[in-house]
Every structure is written in C-alpha cells, then in structure tokens.
Design an enzyme around this catalytic site. Structure first.
Site, PDB file in Angstrom:
ATOM      1  N   TYR A  86       3.140   7.686  -9.130  1.00 21.00           N
ATOM      2  CA  TYR A  86       3.470   6.253  -9.041  1.00 21.00           C
ATOM      3  C   TYR A  86       4.947   6.079  -9.351  1.00 21.00           C
ATOM      4  CZ  TYR A  86       2.747   1.194  -9.433  1.00 21.00           C
ATOM      5  OH  TYR A  86       2.778  -0.174  -9.245  1.00 21.00           O
ATOM      6  N   TYR A 289       0.087  -3.840  -0.354  1.00 22.06           N
ATOM      7  CA  TYR A 289       0.302  -3.772  -1.799  1.00 22.06           C
ATOM      8  C   TYR A 289      -0.324  -2.522  -2.402  1.00 22.06           C
ATOM      9  CZ  TYR A 289      -4.499  -5.574  -2.183  1.00 22.06           C
ATOM     10  OH  TYR A 289      -5.856  -5.744  -2.099  1.00 22.06           O
TER      11      TYR A 289
END
Length: 382
Positions: A86, A289
C-alpha cells in the site's frame, strides 16, 4: 546486625518497587495497560504482527491531547500496508526509551483523557477520531496534536459507527457528490457492492432517491446477500457472471432510458470492471477507489472517443489533507445525520489477555480467519 537488617529491608523495598512496576505494566491490569499491534518488517499479517505492551503516556504537550481508543477496525488497506503493497508510510510508536516499531491502523474511535493547556475546542470525555492518515490506531492510548483530531457529535452515532466513520462512509459520500451532480431518480453503477463502501453507497443513494445497480461475486449464500443489500436500499443486484448475458445490457438500457448512468464506482478492476462500462451512458464518470482483484483496469478507447468517458481515482486520505479541521467535522456531522446501519462486525477484545504472547496468538488467529474469507468487520479493543 543493624547493617544486615537495613540491607534486607532495602532489598525488600527494591523487590516491592519492582513488583509494583511489573504490575503497572502487567497486561492483567487491563484498565491501565497500554498495548499496540506492531511490526518491524512487512509481510503476511498472521506472521509479522504482534501485540506489545508499552510505557504509560506522559502528560500531553500544550498543543496536544492524550486519547484512549475504544475500538479500532481492521480495513483491507491496513492489511495491504502491513504486507508492504500500500502506497503509504506506516506510523511508528515509541514502545520504550530503546524500542520503536511500526503500528497498524488508520481509523478508530477514542476518548480524550488529558488535554494540553493551550488546546481549545476539546476537553476530557470528548469522543474523537483521528483525521491524520496512517496514524496507527491499533493501540490503546496515544498523544495526538489537537489539530489532527476530529470531534464527533455527542449523540446519534454508536461506538461501532464512530469507529468506522473516518474511511468508508466519507469515501462513499464524497464519491457520490464530487464527480456528478446526481438528482433523485438518477442511477449509479458499482462493483464490490457488499464491501463497507459499497453498502454505504447503497444507503446514501437510497436516502436521496438515487437508484443503484450493484455487482457482487457469486457465492453459496447469494440469495441472503441480495436480500441484505435490497434491505439497505439496493435497486438491482447481480453477480459478475451476468455480465456475459447480452440481455442484461438490454434490460439496463430500458431501465435507464430516460436517465443514462453517469457515475460508476470501482473497487475491483480487471475484466469484469471493463465489461461493466458497457452499461454506462454518455459523459459518464468512472471513479476507482480500490483494486481488489489486483488486476489492471483496461478501458476501451471507444468509451473515451464515442461516449466521452472520464476516469478518476479517489483516495479519502487526500481529501483530509486538502480540507480544514472544520470541514472534516462538518463531514462527520453530515454522515452522522444519515444514520447508516452498523457494519456487521465482531469485536476482538485483547485487553483481558494475561500476556502479550496470548494476545498475539489470538490476533494472528483472526488474520488467518480473515484470509479464509471471514466477511465481518473486525474491531480491535486493546
């Protein structure tokens, strides 16, 4: 003789002090112990995460407050951060004078327990969330600059909804309001409809009279899932398998003939998402998203040329970075007023474990369970 007695008394005093100190740090003293879920290297959360006790907090600096977390959820992005995939920097926690570690968690609800003498607008007992991304909320207590906190309304919001209010509901709300000016009777198309964001999208849209076409993965309990999403306000729910049925496009075109779909929300990516774009009308906006399929998103050039498709990315952390504390608090009030349903959840209470080792084992067990497809939101209590 007196000197020997004095030495024995001194030794006993030292032992008593050490015992008192050990009890102060003992994880059996759950009301006062500080614990965090930490790691020193990225990898599989079930392997690299551990529960660690840490020193009591000092009094807060003049511009800061001390907070104690009630619940801190485990989100997919938290797992990705631990895995090292991430694009964000994890928070660090000073466990002791000699030891630091990364601490997980991006959201959670907390209570203010001590206030710096220059802080305004916050007081002991206030319920707050942290507006700073990747703060490290998988911890029992933290010192936080007051400017990084968002004060929650005093009523109208359960602790579970408060713990999960900073990421998923704002993501849903802002995506529904930032790209297309939707009116009652308009349509929204989304995948990952059973995700926390997807369920929030359904509820917010339904409250505004906006219709939703929702896609989910096929599963043994599909009928129950469809019923649950319909209860939240979903107009139609399909599996991705239906995208191979040509009649689906025909039906969607009939339903949306007077209101072509102008907004599509994507958290999956891959071929199914590409196929979904066939359902869009002209001048539509595709907002991504997430990428749960871990597959690239490939869009036909014809969608851009002939339908004037616009593609966007959305990240709630960016919104927080670009808006003031007052704007953040206004968003929290808006979401509170929507009275969204609590996510289906399970509380993993590690505060009563007798040792960090026992707490670590329970924590790792839940991550193994999550890897196997456990569908509930897990809320940590440390």
């Amino acid at each position: 003789m007196l000197r020997q007695s004095t030495m024995r008394l001194t030794g006993l005093s030292v032992q008593l002090k050490l015992l008192v100190r050990a009890k102060a740090f003992s994880t059996s003293s759950t009301r006062y112990a500080n614990r965090a879920v930490v790691y020193t290297e990225t990898g599989n959360p079930a392997d690299v995460l551990r529960v660690q006790s840490y020193d009591p907090l000092p009094s807060p600096p003049s511009d800061s407050v001390n907070i104690r977390f009630y619940f801190s959820p485990i989100n997919p992005s938290d797992i990705n951060l631990v895995q090292g995939v991430y694009p964000a920097k994890p928070a660090q926690l000073q466990l002791s004078a000699e030891q630091q570690a990364f601490v997980g968690g991006n959201e959670g609800v907390a209570e203010v327990v001590d206030v710096g003498n220059a802080v305004q607008g916050l007081r002991k007992g206030d319920r707050v969330v942290v507006g700073k991304p990747q703060f490290g909320t998988w911890s029992s207590s933290r010192v936080v600059p007051a400017q990084d906190l968002i004060k929650l309304p005093s009523s109208g919001l359960s602790d579970v909804n408060a713990a999960t209010i900073i990421v998923n509901p704002p993501t849903a709300y802002n995506m529904l309001h930032s790209f297309v000016e939707l009116q009652e009777g308009d349509w929204v198309l989304q995948n990952g409809a059973n995700s926390a964001v997807g369920q929030a999208v359904i509820q917010i849209a339904a409250r505004k009279g906006i219709k939703t076409i929702n896609f989910v993965r096929n599963r043994p309990d599909l009928d129950n899932l469809i019923s649950a999403l319909a209860e939240l306000g979903a107009t139609h729910v399909f599996t991705y398998d239906a995208l191979g049925d040509k009649s689906l496009v025909k039906h969607v075109k009939q339903w949306t003939s007077d209101r072509p779909i102008r907004l599509m929300l994507n958290c999956v990516g891959g071929r199914d998402t590409t196929a979904m774009t066939r359902l869009l009308g002209e001048n539509a906006h595709l907002v991504s998203y997430g990428a749960m399929s871990k597959q690239p998103l490939s869009l036909p050039t014809s969608q851009f040329i002939f339908k004037n498709l616009t593609a966007h990315g959305y990240w709630q952390n960016r919104w927080y970075n670009e808006h003031t504390r007052q704007e953040r608090e206004e968003l929290m009030r808006t979401i509170t007023d929507l009275q969204l349903k609590e996510p289906e959840h399970e509380v993993l209470d590690l505060s009563n474990e007798s040792s960090d080792e026992a707490a670590t084992q329970r924590l790792r067990d839940i991550f193994v369970k999550m890897e196997q497809g456990f569908g509930k939101k897990v809320l940590l209590r440390l």
